[in-house]
Design a protein around this motif. Structure first.
Motif, PDB file in Angstrom:
ATOM      1  N   CYS A  74       0.604  -1.127   0.013  1.00 31.02           N
ATOM      2  CA  CYS A  74       0.003   0.059   0.171  1.00 31.02           C
ATOM      3  C   CYS A  74       0.849   1.205  -0.073  1.00 31.02           C
ATOM      4  O   CYS A  74       1.772   1.313   0.689  1.00 31.02           O
ATOM      5  N   ARG A  86       1.443   5.119   0.805  1.00 37.03           N
ATOM      6  CA  ARG A  86       1.122   6.102   1.865  1.00 37.03           C
ATOM      7  C   ARG A  86       0.432   7.345   0.870  1.00 37.03           C
ATOM      8  O   ARG A  86       1.131   7.910  -0.054  1.00 37.03           O
ATOM      9  N   HIS A 116      -4.351   5.322   1.979  1.00 35.50           N
ATOM     10  CA  HIS A 116      -3.420   4.798   0.936  1.00 35.50           C
ATOM     11  C   HIS A 116      -4.044   5.404  -0.409  1.00 35.50           C
ATOM     12  O   HIS A 116      -5.254   5.354  -0.551  1.00 35.50           O
TER      13      HIS A 116
END
Length: 141
Positions: free
Chosen positions: A28, A30, A107
């Motif tokens: 994922c 950020r 995310h």
């Protein structure tokens, strides 16, 4: 609070999930406006005071990805200094109990990768030990 090299530092207990589904691992990225924006990580979050780490991980994944998981064995637990903060990150193996997530609250991108592709991403420093642990596990004869 922890003391390293005679310096008192704040410490944050965090949990993350190495979710493997059909041979692929979830990474994922950020989102803008978040700490470590643009860096890749395993999903998870902070452990609240007195909370069991595995329960915290299930809660965080439900909040962040709207998925339920079965939390498995501890993959890695490492402490990483980020600025003036020590991140104590415990990363667990996790199995989805439903469909793959389609979006995240923290995310801007979710990606499913083969283990041999993990090293190609720009990972957040606290997640690197777990990335290396996964790569090592899958490269064992």
């Amino acid at each position: 609070m922890t003391t390293e090299f005679g310096i008192a530092r704040a410490e944050l207990e965090v949990v993350a999930a190495a979710i493997i589904d059909d041979g692929a691992v979830l990474a994922c990225r950020r989102a803008e406006g978040k700490a470590a924006a643009g860096k890749w990580e395993f999903p998870g979050g902070k452990v609240e005071g007195g909370e069991d780490p595995r329960a915290a991980l299930r809660r965080e994944l439900l909040e962040e990805l709207n998925v339920e998981v079965r939390v498995g064995e501890l993959l890695d637990r490492s402490r990483t200094l980020v600025g003036d903060l020590v991140i104590d990150l415990a990363t667990y193996d996790a199995t989805l109990l439903g469909p793959r997530p389609g979006e995240s609250t923290d995310h801007d991108q979710l990606m499913w990768l083969r283990v041999d592709e993990l090293a190609d991403l720009g990972w957040a420093a606290p997640d690197l030990p777990a990335v290396f642990a996964l790569i090592e596990r899958f490269n064992r004869p």
